[in-house]
Design an enzyme around this catalytic site. Structure first.
Site, mmCIF file in Angstrom:
data_model
loop_
_atom_site.group_PDB
_atom_site.id
_atom_site.type_symbol
_atom_site.label_atom_id
_atom_site.label_comp_id
_atom_site.label_asym_id
_atom_site.label_seq_id
_atom_site.Cartn_x
_atom_site.Cartn_y
_atom_site.Cartn_z
ATOM 1 N N GLY A 14 0.770 -1.250 0.000
ATOM 2 C CA GLY A 14 0.000 0.000 0.000
ATOM 3 C C GLY A 14 0.795 1.290 0.000
ATOM 4 N N ILE A 21 1.175 6.145 4.769
ATOM 5 C CA ILE A 21 1.497 5.536 6.054
ATOM 6 C C ILE A 21 2.388 4.318 5.814
ATOM 7 C CG2 ILE A 21 0.486 4.237 7.979
ATOM 8 C CD1 ILE A 21 -1.861 6.243 7.918
ATOM 9 N N ASP A 67 -3.153 -7.308 -6.850
ATOM 10 C CA ASP A 67 -4.485 -6.711 -6.851
ATOM 11 C C ASP A 67 -5.316 -7.465 -5.812
ATOM 12 O OD1 ASP A 67 -7.092 -6.016 -7.278
ATOM 13 O OD2 ASP A 67 -7.099 -6.452 -9.425
ATOM 14 N N VAL A 68 -5.616 -6.818 -4.692
ATOM 15 C CA VAL A 68 -6.297 -7.529 -3.596
ATOM 16 C C VAL A 68 -7.764 -7.834 -3.871
ATOM 17 C CG1 VAL A 68 -4.700 -6.741 -1.773
ATOM 18 C CG2 VAL A 68 -6.808 -5.432 -2.237
ATOM 19 N N ALA A 98 -12.817 3.365 -0.932
ATOM 20 C CA ALA A 98 -14.265 3.578 -1.020
ATOM 21 C C ALA A 98 -14.481 4.627 -2.096
ATOM 22 C CB ALA A 98 -14.829 4.058 0.310
ATOM 23 N N TYR A 158 -17.050 9.958 7.162
ATOM 24 C CA TYR A 158 -16.285 8.713 6.989
ATOM 25 C C TYR A 158 -17.212 7.590 6.471
ATOM 26 C CZ TYR A 158 -12.148 5.825 7.727
ATOM 27 O OH TYR A 158 -11.048 5.017 7.544
ATOM 28 N N LYS A 165 -14.165 -0.197 8.340
ATOM 29 C CA LYS A 165 -13.132 -0.291 9.391
ATOM 30 C C LYS A 165 -13.653 -1.092 10.588
ATOM 31 C CE LYS A 165 -9.659 2.126 7.601
ATOM 32 N NZ LYS A 165 -8.534 1.408 6.955
ATOM 33 N N THR A 196 -2.509 11.990 3.684
ATOM 34 C CA THR A 196 -2.113 10.973 2.698
ATOM 35 C C THR A 196 -2.927 11.164 1.428
ATOM 36 O OG1 THR A 196 -3.805 9.471 3.482
ATOM 37 C CG2 THR A 196 -1.668 9.338 4.568
HETATM 38 C C1 N5H Z 1 -13.463 11.560 8.241
HETATM 39 C C2 N5H Z 1 -12.494 11.570 7.356
HETATM 40 C C3 N5H Z 1 -12.629 12.358 6.091
HETATM 41 C C4 N5H Z 1 -13.358 11.578 5.007
HETATM 42 C C5 N5H Z 1 -12.345 10.767 4.251
HETATM 43 C C6 N5H Z 1 -12.363 9.491 4.132
HETATM 44 C C7 N5H Z 1 -11.251 8.712 3.609
HETATM 45 C C8 N5H Z 1 -11.371 7.433 3.460
HETATM 46 C C9 N5H Z 1 -10.262 6.526 3.060
HETATM 47 C C10 N5H Z 1 -10.459 5.895 1.699
HETATM 48 C C11 N5H Z 1 -9.477 4.744 1.598
HETATM 49 C C12 N5H Z 1 -10.188 6.966 0.648
HETATM 50 C C13 N5H Z 1 -10.450 6.562 -0.770
HETATM 51 O O1 N5H Z 1 -10.739 5.410 -1.066
HETATM 52 C C14 N5H Z 1 -10.314 7.655 -1.803
HETATM 53 C C15 N5H Z 1 -10.752 7.215 -3.195
HETATM 54 O O2 N5H Z 1 -12.123 7.321 -3.338
HETATM 55 C C16 N5H Z 1 -10.122 8.150 -4.263
HETATM 56 N N1 N5H Z 1 -8.669 8.073 -4.253
HETATM 57 C C17 N5H Z 1 -7.980 7.203 -5.010
HETATM 58 O O3 N5H Z 1 -8.498 6.425 -5.772
HETATM 59 C C18 N5H Z 1 -6.485 7.214 -4.836
HETATM 60 C C19 N5H Z 1 -5.871 7.513 -6.179
HETATM 61 C C20 N5H Z 1 -6.046 5.883 -4.275
HETATM 62 C C21 N5H Z 1 -4.574 5.783 -4.019
HETATM 63 O O4 N5H Z 1 -6.665 5.761 -3.015
HETATM 64 C C22 N5H Z 1 -6.973 4.530 -2.572
HETATM 65 N N2 N5H Z 1 -7.509 4.477 -1.359
HETATM 66 O O5 N5H Z 1 -6.734 3.531 -3.223
HETATM 67 C C23 N5H Z 1 -11.274 10.718 7.568
HETATM 68 C C24 N5H Z 1 -9.980 11.473 7.687
HETATM 69 C C25 N5H Z 1 -10.034 12.478 8.810
HETATM 70 C C26 N5H Z 1 -8.853 10.450 8.024
HETATM 71 C C27 N5H Z 1 -8.562 9.500 6.876
HETATM 72 C C28 N5H Z 1 -8.097 10.068 5.589
HETATM 73 C C29 N5H Z 1 -8.747 8.170 7.096
HETATM 74 C C30 N5H Z 1 -8.443 7.067 6.155
HETATM 75 O O6 N5H Z 1 -9.027 5.979 6.303
HETATM 76 O O7 N5H Z 1 -7.606 7.219 5.244
#
Ligand code: N5H
Length: 257
Positions: A14, A21, A67-68, A98, A158, A165, A196
């Site tokens: 990751g 992280i 790819d998980v 998400a 969230y 989670k 991040t």
């Molecule tokens: C209360 C909060 C703020 C709301 C944010 C939530 C964050 C959730 C985490 C997930 C994993 C974010 C996510 O999946 C973003 C994707 O929809 C779009 N991004 C991507 O596709 C990028 C390119 C890739 C690398 O991302 C992933 N995940 O593959 C929480 C915050 C205060 C704390 C926080 C940010 C928590 C956390 O779980 O990361």
């Protein structure tokens, strides 16, 4: 007892960029002398993790695409690791996803697809990865995943990730129960908010950090290094009596009502 990780091999899943992280964890493990293996998904992140890993002096890391969401990919990855290095001593699972549009507004509106996607990538992947990694942990091992307060308490926006989670936390405990007899421990770190890639695009991240500065016992956000060093503790024999645990590395924010 010697807590150097010299002669030990860890898989870090990751790393997306230098703010990840997972990258903080990789650096702490590297400093303790561990050999590192990285998994990534997609060439964009493959390139990024290779460039970052080059900065780790004396490290000759291995890289695998994994790819998980695909059982075959997970099995293949760990079979390749087994062929290339034989034994591993631990694994850091730092993977979640998400749909962006479901990380705001009301949780009530979460779609079935969005719900299942979050569960699939952010929780089930730990089960599948632990199963595939188990045969490589011949001397016992330590598995670590990353969780967040939003799985224990309602945190605004969230939403679907909070439910994922909560699932991940229980997942971690059931795996800890199953794998204890093989001397494999399973734990989680609940990190305070960090900037991040996951946090990118989060509306009002500044006000989330401001609340930490105002209300968390330590009155400051945590750093990637602080999370990395707790990961080192959990992945090393320092924590040999600890399994099924969630350690909050969050400046104490979770204790405040
Ligand atoms: C209360 C909060 C703020 C709301 C944010 C939530 C964050 C959730 C985490 C997930 C994993 C974010 C996510 O999946 C973003 C994707 O929809 C779009 N991004 C991507 O596709 C990028 C390119 C890739 C690398 O991302 C992933 N995940 O593959 C929480 C915050 C205060 C704390 C926080 C940010 C928590 C956390 O779980 O990361």
């Amino acid at each position: 007892m010697n807590f150097s990780l010299e002669g030990r091999t860890y898989v870090v899943m990751g790393v997306a960029n230098k703010r990840s992280i997972a990258w903080g964890i990789a650096r702490s493990l590297h400093e303790a002398g561990a050999r590192l293996i990285f998994t990534y998904v997609g060439e964009r992140f493959g390139k990024s993790v290779r460039e970052l890993a080059e900065t780790l002096e004396g490290q000759e890391p291995l890289f695998y695409e994994c790819d998980v969401t695909d059982d075959e990919s997970i099995i293949q990855t760990f079979e390749s690791i087994q062929n290339d290095v034989g034994t591993i001593h631990g694994l850091a699972h730092c993977i979640a996803f998400a749909n962006r549009e479901e990380l705001k507004g009301e949780f009530l509106n979460t779609s079935r697809d969005g719900f299942l996607t979050a569960q699939n990538i952010s929780s089930y992947s730990l089960t599948a990865v632990a199963r595939a990694a188990k045969p490589l942990m011949k001397d016992g091992g330590s598995i670590l995943t990353m969780t967040y307060l939003g799985g224990e308490k309602v945190v605004q926006n969230y939403n679907v990730m909070g439910v994922a989670k909560a699932s991940l936390d229980a997942n971690m405990r059931y795996l800890a129960s199953n794998l204890g007899k093989d001397n494999i421990r399973v734990n989680a770190i609940s990190a305070g908010p960090l900037r991040t890639l996951s946090a990118k695009g989060v509306g009002d991240f500044n006000s989330i950090l401001a609340e930490i500065e105002e209300r968390a016992p330590l009155r400051r956000p945590v750093t990637q290094e602080e999370v990395g060093d707790t990961a080192y503790y959990l992945l090393s024999d320092l924590s040999r009596g600890v399994t099924g645990e969630i350690i909050h590395v969050d400046s104490g924010f979770n204790i405040i009502g």
